[in-house]
Design a protein around this motif. Structure first.
Motif, PDB file in Angstrom:
ATOM      1  N   PHE A  80      10.492  27.108  30.300  1.00  0.00           N
ATOM      2  CA  PHE A  80      11.326  26.151  31.035  1.00  0.00           C
ATOM      3  C   PHE A  80      10.986  26.229  32.518  1.00  0.00           C
ATOM      4  N   ALA A  81      11.239  25.124  33.203  1.00  0.00           N
ATOM      5  CA  ALA A  81      11.016  25.067  34.650  1.00  0.00           C
ATOM      6  C   ALA A  81      12.232  24.465  35.328  1.00  0.00           C
ATOM      7  N   TYR A  82      12.627  25.065  36.444  1.00  0.00           N
ATOM      8  CA  TYR A  82      13.739  24.579  37.260  1.00  0.00           C
ATOM      9  C   TYR A  82      13.141  24.042  38.552  1.00  0.00           C
ATOM     10  N   ILE A  83      13.169  22.713  38.696  1.00  0.00           N
ATOM     11  CA  ILE A  83      12.608  22.060  39.871  1.00  0.00           C
ATOM     12  C   ILE A  83      13.655  21.074  40.381  1.00  0.00           C
ATOM     13  N   ASP A  84      14.099  21.291  41.599  1.00  0.00           N
ATOM     14  CA  ASP A  84      15.137  20.421  42.161  1.00  0.00           C
ATOM     15  C   ASP A  84      14.472  19.426  43.098  1.00  0.00           C
ATOM     16  N   PRO A  85      14.239  18.185  42.644  1.00  0.00           N
ATOM     17  CA  PRO A  85      13.554  17.211  43.506  1.00  0.00           C
ATOM     18  C   PRO A  85      14.406  16.729  44.661  1.00  0.00           C
ATOM     19  N   ALA A  86      15.709  17.023  44.636  1.00  0.00           N
ATOM     20  CA  ALA A  86      16.578  16.588  45.740  1.00  0.00           C
ATOM     21  C   ALA A  86      16.288  17.358  47.008  1.00  0.00           C
ATOM     22  N   ILE A  87      15.668  18.550  46.895  1.00  0.00           N
ATOM     23  CA  ILE A  87      15.345  19.358  48.068  1.00  0.00           C
ATOM     24  C   ILE A  87      13.966  18.940  48.541  1.00  0.00           C
ATOM     25  N   GLY A  88      13.906  18.140  49.593  1.00  0.00           N
ATOM     26  CA  GLY A  88      12.624  17.661  50.090  1.00  0.00           C
ATOM     27  C   GLY A  88      11.818  18.789  50.708  1.00  0.00           C
ATOM     28  N   GLY A  89      10.502  18.807  50.429  1.00  0.00           N
ATOM     29  CA  GLY A  89       9.625  19.803  51.011  1.00  0.00           C
ATOM     30  C   GLY A  89       9.807  21.197  50.445  1.00  0.00           C
ATOM     31  N   SER A  90      10.421  21.320  49.284  1.00  0.00           N
ATOM     32  CA  SER A  90      10.614  22.638  48.685  1.00  0.00           C
ATOM     33  C   SER A  90       9.266  23.226  48.288  1.00  0.00           C
ATOM     34  N   GLN A  91       9.019  24.474  48.690  1.00  0.00           N
ATOM     35  CA  GLN A  91       7.741  25.119  48.429  1.00  0.00           C
ATOM     36  C   GLN A  91       7.849  26.198  47.357  1.00  0.00           C
ATOM     37  N   LYS A  92       8.821  26.058  46.473  1.00  0.00           N
ATOM     38  CA  LYS A  92       8.959  27.033  45.401  1.00  0.00           C
ATOM     39  C   LYS A  92       9.621  26.367  44.201  1.00  0.00           C
ATOM     40  N   PHE A  93       9.413  26.949  43.050  1.00  0.00           N
ATOM     41  CA  PHE A  93      10.061  26.491  41.834  1.00  0.00           C
ATOM     42  C   PHE A  93      10.317  27.710  40.957  1.00  0.00           C
ATOM     43  N   ILE A  94      11.186  27.552  39.973  1.00  0.00           N
ATOM     44  CA  ILE A  94      11.645  28.673  39.153  1.00  0.00           C
ATOM     45  C   ILE A  94      11.291  28.378  37.703  1.00  0.00           C
ATOM     46  N   VAL A  95      10.827  29.404  37.001  1.00  0.00           N
ATOM     47  CA  VAL A  95      10.423  29.250  35.613  1.00  0.00           C
ATOM     48  C   VAL A  95      11.065  30.348  34.771  1.00  0.00           C
ATOM     49  N   ALA A  96      11.248  30.055  33.489  1.00  0.00           N
ATOM     50  CA  ALA A  96      11.668  31.033  32.486  1.00  0.00           C
ATOM     51  C   ALA A  96      10.565  31.106  31.446  1.00  0.00           C
ATOM     52  N   THR A  97      10.255  32.321  30.987  1.00  0.00           N
ATOM     53  CA  THR A  97       9.073  32.518  30.161  1.00  0.00           C
ATOM     54  C   THR A  97       9.427  33.126  28.813  1.00  0.00           C
ATOM     55  N   GLU A  98       8.424  33.160  27.935  1.00  0.00           N
ATOM     56  CA  GLU A  98       8.591  33.748  26.612  1.00  0.00           C
ATOM     57  C   GLU A  98       8.657  35.271  26.653  1.00  0.00           C
ATOM     58  N   ASN A 102      10.835  36.798  28.374  1.00  0.00           N
ATOM     59  CA  ASN A 102      12.207  37.039  28.824  1.00  0.00           C
ATOM     60  C   ASN A 102      12.253  37.344  30.316  1.00  0.00           C
ATOM     61  N   VAL A 103      11.538  36.540  31.081  1.00  0.00           N
ATOM     62  CA  VAL A 103      11.433  36.730  32.522  1.00  0.00           C
ATOM     63  C   VAL A 103      11.842  35.442  33.217  1.00  0.00           C
ATOM     64  N   ILE A 104      12.620  35.583  34.289  1.00  0.00           N
ATOM     65  CA  ILE A 104      12.920  34.473  35.193  1.00  0.00           C
ATOM     66  C   ILE A 104      12.273  34.792  36.524  1.00  0.00           C
ATOM     67  N   ALA A 105      11.476  33.859  37.043  1.00  0.00           N
ATOM     68  CA  ALA A 105      10.730  34.140  38.260  1.00  0.00           C
ATOM     69  C   ALA A 105      10.672  32.900  39.133  1.00  0.00           C
ATOM     70  N   CYS A 106      10.567  33.153  40.419  1.00  0.00           N
ATOM     71  CA  CYS A 106      10.408  32.089  41.412  1.00  0.00           C
ATOM     72  C   CYS A 106       8.996  32.189  41.962  1.00  0.00           C
ATOM     73  N   LEU A 107       8.244  31.093  41.888  1.00  0.00           N
ATOM     74  CA  LEU A 107       6.855  31.061  42.330  1.00  0.00           C
ATOM     75  C   LEU A 107       6.708  30.164  43.542  1.00  0.00           C
ATOM     76  N   SER A 108       5.755  30.517  44.393  1.00  0.00           N
ATOM     77  CA  SER A 108       5.434  29.698  45.553  1.00  0.00           C
ATOM     78  C   SER A 108       4.472  28.594  45.137  1.00  0.00           C
ATOM     79  N   THR A 109       4.770  27.354  45.524  1.00  0.00           N
ATOM     80  CA  THR A 109       3.883  26.239  45.187  1.00  0.00           C
ATOM     81  C   THR A 109       2.613  26.264  46.025  1.00  0.00           C
ATOM     82  N   ARG A 110       2.606  27.007  47.110  1.00  0.00           N
ATOM     83  CA  ARG A 110       1.420  27.061  47.965  1.00  0.00           C
ATOM     84  C   ARG A 110       0.392  28.066  47.469  1.00  0.00           C
TER      85      ARG A 110
END
Length: 910
Positions: A43-61, A63-71
């Motif tokens: 799964f991916a958590y991406i909030d498009p309402a936040i303009g210029g956001s340089q990170k997104f959050i993912v959940a993995t198989e 059992n990890v939740i992590a925030c990654l830098s888009t840069r």
């Protein structure tokens, strides 16, 4: 009085002084490295309402939740949840509050998306049915969580839980006799939709009404579905909130459909031909559909506004990928606002090989994460090939039929090449830059002490990697999409063999992995060059493989592999080699975990001169087998005996065919117990057996030389115990040349002792060196993320309770039940390695040094020296001082010689 106060303060000061063993700051990362991963994204958590956001959050198989830098793709924060079923992430919010559901509703958690801090945690009020399939939907705007339970071929029930009011609403039983576990089902906003097995009817259910499923025929929408179509998938389009008429996409094999739910039915909006993936996002508060069309390795992105039904050409994009990543599984859009206040986006692509790619709209690859490395199944540490200089020397002496003139000219060429390399090296020293002349200091060549190697790994999705052990950089990678692992007690397993090493110049090295074909139960072989990653052969076998075994090399130094199929026919790889030479000279054995059957086979030719496995022994163990451990085939035993305190020798029982087999069962009062059997796999002889009451798995084993060490959980004492077994022949050795299972020595003398370990054992391994002279240490992975290096001396079963002088002479320490966890024994200091699955050790060219590679969710590499660095000068060794001292000694000896000669001359003239 003042004197007494000073003594008191001095005593307090001495008490407060603590001896600390630590690394110097310049030693951190010098011989080790760590890489952190998150696993395959679900799964991916991406909030498009936040303009210029340089990170997104993912959940993995994993059992990890992590925030990654888009840069950069680096991990900003990471939360590792519970291992096993309790930590499986079932759902994640797409926008709004960051919520996750794991463990089938056992844990409902809210996270701070900026820091990853857990804000609150609760659970679903009621437990679901044990035989029901669960689906979850999170509505952050309504502060509700919907759980849908579907019992196959029976009924469905909806539960809506408001986590702000802590109230639960449960629907009536909704009949669903058409449902089974293989159907494709998903939530579309406040609706639940399933595709029946005939791929022609959609079943639609409104969560708010909780009435009944409404069948919608695709034919009523004007769509004809072929009879042999393999997949029809409903794709929810995100960022629609709780719309009454949400959009959804229907993914077909040759395209897709854009649909909209109009209660009580579904309306066709648009036909999307030849698309591979579809998703949506919010651009200027408008829902925009993005479709992806793939042609070979070229991808085209098309964007369109849903409401106005117009194409947005300024959001179209095209990109190409040079590397094979398999099928594209998930596709997300990461919009951002440019400096000129325009809108652009990056694409988040999740492929079949577990890789994560972020690509700019203009087609530029921003970064890549190889998340397959979080699920390594098999690995080998390989020597690098010779340098060009060494290869020329090998080539010179390898010419057996060359005449002296040819060899002389070859030697001159080698000397000229050496002179050229030396001048280049001196030139680099003067300039201080190697890039100007193209000299690569980090070239993949063997170094003097054998510390520079390549780590070859095979991952669960079938992707192979070559990793530089000094830097951790990926040298090469290859995705073998038709290769899947065997399952050994529900754990993936790839037999990986080194058929030819780099020692046999000019023949290239060869590695071979054996697995199953991805679409069938038949075998699949993948052979490759471990240095370059070049595929030598990849083929599907015509039979199912139940056992594999490497045998000796014959031609071109290539080690052969014997494969046993389900019909007990024996095959050899490479197939061009003669298989008949293996008749009645090799033995194989199989273990059936569920039934506890151990069977040994000899290889006998049949009427067609093909080899057949013939059963020669069978051992029926009364409990299921939980682990089988054999010795490392390349292990060297330096000493065949052990010197006692009275100077006598106690000879080791060194049986290379010995296997440690562990079983687990319940006794008459339903209490668990474990049995350990040491069995000769050639003759089936049980050399030793022992039983542990109230023992529970998992059992982790290390089997080396004449000893076996294993750990288990004591259910009665509620602790981890480590048991050590050592086998000895006695004061006399029956055979000093070779061991034969058909003429074995008498049953060995057995020393068996058990210790208490104050932590959980995740996995274990032993250190290994080139000649086996160095002391053995155990490497134990702890659940805290540390890797403990424990000397085997602590696990010696001969440790006496009351030590005698001969015991002290032998070096035995007194027996204490508790094993220590020394802080200075944690070889990865504060670089925690989570969820370790395996520890791989390999020898180096230095007898004192062992190379350690730890893999799990994270990767870690380092060196250990069990007997200290007895063959290495320390880093702080004063070379200048020893040079001055030696020069002074030379000058002093020369001066003394002159003075002695002058004195002798004067004495002669008298």
């Amino acid at each position: 009085m003042i004197h007494h106060k000073l003594n008191f303060y001095l005593i307090i000061l001495l008490i407060l002084i603590v001896v600390v063993n630590s690394l110097f700051e310049d030693q951190v990362g010098k011989f080790d490295w760590r890489q952190q991963y998150i696993g395959k994204v679900k799964f991916a958590y991406i909030d498009p309402a936040i303009g210029g956001s340089q990170k997104f959050i993912v959940a993995t198989e994993e059992n990890v939740i992590a925030c990654l830098s888009t840069r950069t793709g680096s991990i900003i924060w990471r939360q590792v949840l519970e291992n096993g079923a309790a930590g499986i992430i079932d759902a994640m919010s797409e926008d709004g509050d960051l919520l996750t559901i794991s463990g089938g509703g056992q844990f409902i958690r809210s996270w701070d998306p900026n820091t990853g801090v857990l804000l609150w945690e609760t659970s679903f009020p009621n437990s679901p049915s044990s035989d029901a399939s669960l689906y979850f939907h999170i509505s952050p705007s309504a502060k509700e969580i919907v759980r849908l339970e579907t019992v196959p071929k029976k009924h469905t029930k909806i539960s809506v839980y408001s986590f702000t009011r802590a109230s639960l609403k449960t629907s009536n039983i909704i009949p669903s006799p058409w449902y089974d576990n293989t159907l494709n089902c998903s939530f579309i906003s406040d609706y639940f939709i399933c595709i029946e097995s005939n791929k022609k009817v959609l079943q639609l259910l409104s969560v708010k009404d909780s009435g009944s499923f409404i069948p919608v025929s695709l034919k009523s929408l004007g769509i004809e579905v072929q009879e042999n179509i393999k997949e029809v998938k409903a794709v929810p389009l995100p960022y629609q909130g709780s719309s009454d008429k949400p959009f959804l996409a229907l993914q077909l094999e040759d395209g897709g459909l854009l649909l909209q739910i109009h209660p009580p039915g579904i309306k066709l909006i648009k036909i999307l031909p030849n698309i591979n993936k579809i998703t949506s996002t919010l651009v200027d508060d408008k829902l925009v559909i993005f479709t992806l069309i793939r042609t070979a390795n070229t991808f085209k992105i098309k964007a369109s506004d849903v409401n106005s039904k117009t194409d947005l050409d300024h959001l179209d994009g095209t990109f190409s990928l040079s590397e094979e990543h398999g099928d594209l599984e998930l596709f997300f859009i990461l919009p951002y606002i440019k400096k000129d206040h325009g809108v652009s986006y990056k694409m988040l692509l999740l492929f079949q090989d577990h890789s994560i790619l972020v690509i700019h709209q203009q087609g530029r690859l921003v970064w890549t994460r190889e998340e397959a490395l979080s699920n390594i199944v098999s690995s080998e540490v390989m020597d690098l090939p010779l340098s060009d200089t060494d290869a020329n020397i090998e080539r010179e002496f390898g010419q057996t039929d060359a005449n002296p003139i040819t060899m002389f000219l070859t030697r001159l060429k080698s000397q000229v090449y050496l002179l050229q390399s030396y001048l280049l090296h001196v030139l680099v020293g003067f300039k201080g830059d190697s890039n100007n002349i193209g000299l690569d200091k980090k070239s993949l060549t063997r170094d003097t002490f054998g510390l520079h190697k390549i780590i070859v790994v095979i991952t669960k999705p079938g992707k192979a990697f070559g990793i530089d052990n000094l830097s951790g950089l990926i040298i090469w990678s290859h995705f073998e999409r038709d290769l899947s692992p065997f399952l050994l007690r529900e754990q993936p397993y790839y037999p990986l063999f080194v058929q030819r090493t780099t020692a046999h110049f000019p023949y290239p090295p060869v590695c071979t992995a054996v697995g199953k074909h991805a679409n069938t139960d038949q075998g699949h072989i993948y052979s490759f060059d471990p240095i370059t990653g070049t595929t030598i052969e990849s083929k599907k076998l015509s039979y199912s493989v139940i056992q594999v075994m490497p045998v000796g090399s014959l031609s071109y130094y290539l080690r052969e592999i014997l494969l046993l199929d389900s019909d007990l026919n024996v095959h050899v790889y490479p197939e061009t080699h003669d298989i008949s030479r293996h008749k009645q000279s090799h033995f194989m054995f199989t273990a059936e975990p569920s039934s506890g059957d151990l069977t040994g086979y000899s290889l006998t030719p049949d009427q067609n001169n093909h080899l057949k496995a013939v059963e020669v022994w069978n051992v029926k163990l009364p409990q299921p087998i939980i682990n089988v451990a054999t010795k490392r085939p390349t292990e060297h035993v330096h000493s065949q005996g052990r010197v006692m305190g009275d100077r006598s020798v106690l000879y080791k029982y060194l049986n290379p065919n010995l296997a440690a087999v562990f079983t687990e069962g319940n006794d008459a009062i339903q209490k668990t117990f474990c049995n350990v059997y040491l069995i000769d796999i050639v003759t089936g002889l049980i050399v030793y057996s022992a039983s542990h009451k109230r023992c529970k798995s998992p059992v982790h084993v290390v089997h080396s030389e004449n000893w076996v060490i294993y750990s288990y959980y004591n259910d009665k004492s509620r602790r981890i115990e480590v048991s050590s077994i050592e086998l000895f022949e006695g004061k006399y050795q029956s055979n000093t040349t070779a061991f034969s299972s058909f003429a074995p020595p008498p049953l060995p003398l057995v020393e068996h002792q058990t210790f208490i370990f104050p932590s959980t054992v995740v996995t274990m391994a032993d250190t290994v060196t080139e000649r086996g002279m160095t002391n053995k240490h155990l490497l134990i992975a702890l659940p805290s993320g540390g890797i403990l290096e424990l000397p085997k001396t602590f696990l010696d079963p001969r440790r006496p309770i009351t030590p005698l002088p001969e015991h002290r002479e032998e070096g035995l320490i007194p027996y204490i039940p508790e094993l220590p966890i020394m802080s200075e024994g944690i070889i990865n200091y504060n670089q925690s390695v989570l969820r370790v699955r395996g520890i791989v050790t390999a020898p180096s060219g230095l007898e004192s040094t062992c190379l350690v590679f730890v893999h799990g969710l994270d990767l870690f590499y380092t060196r250990v020296t069990p007997s200290k660095t007895f063959d290495i000068l320390k880093d702080d060794f004063d070379h200048y001082l020893i040079t001055v001292v030696l020069l002074g000694l030379v000058a002093l000896s020369y001066t003394t010689k002159r003075l002695a000669a002058r004195k002798t001359l004067r004495a002669a003239w008298k």
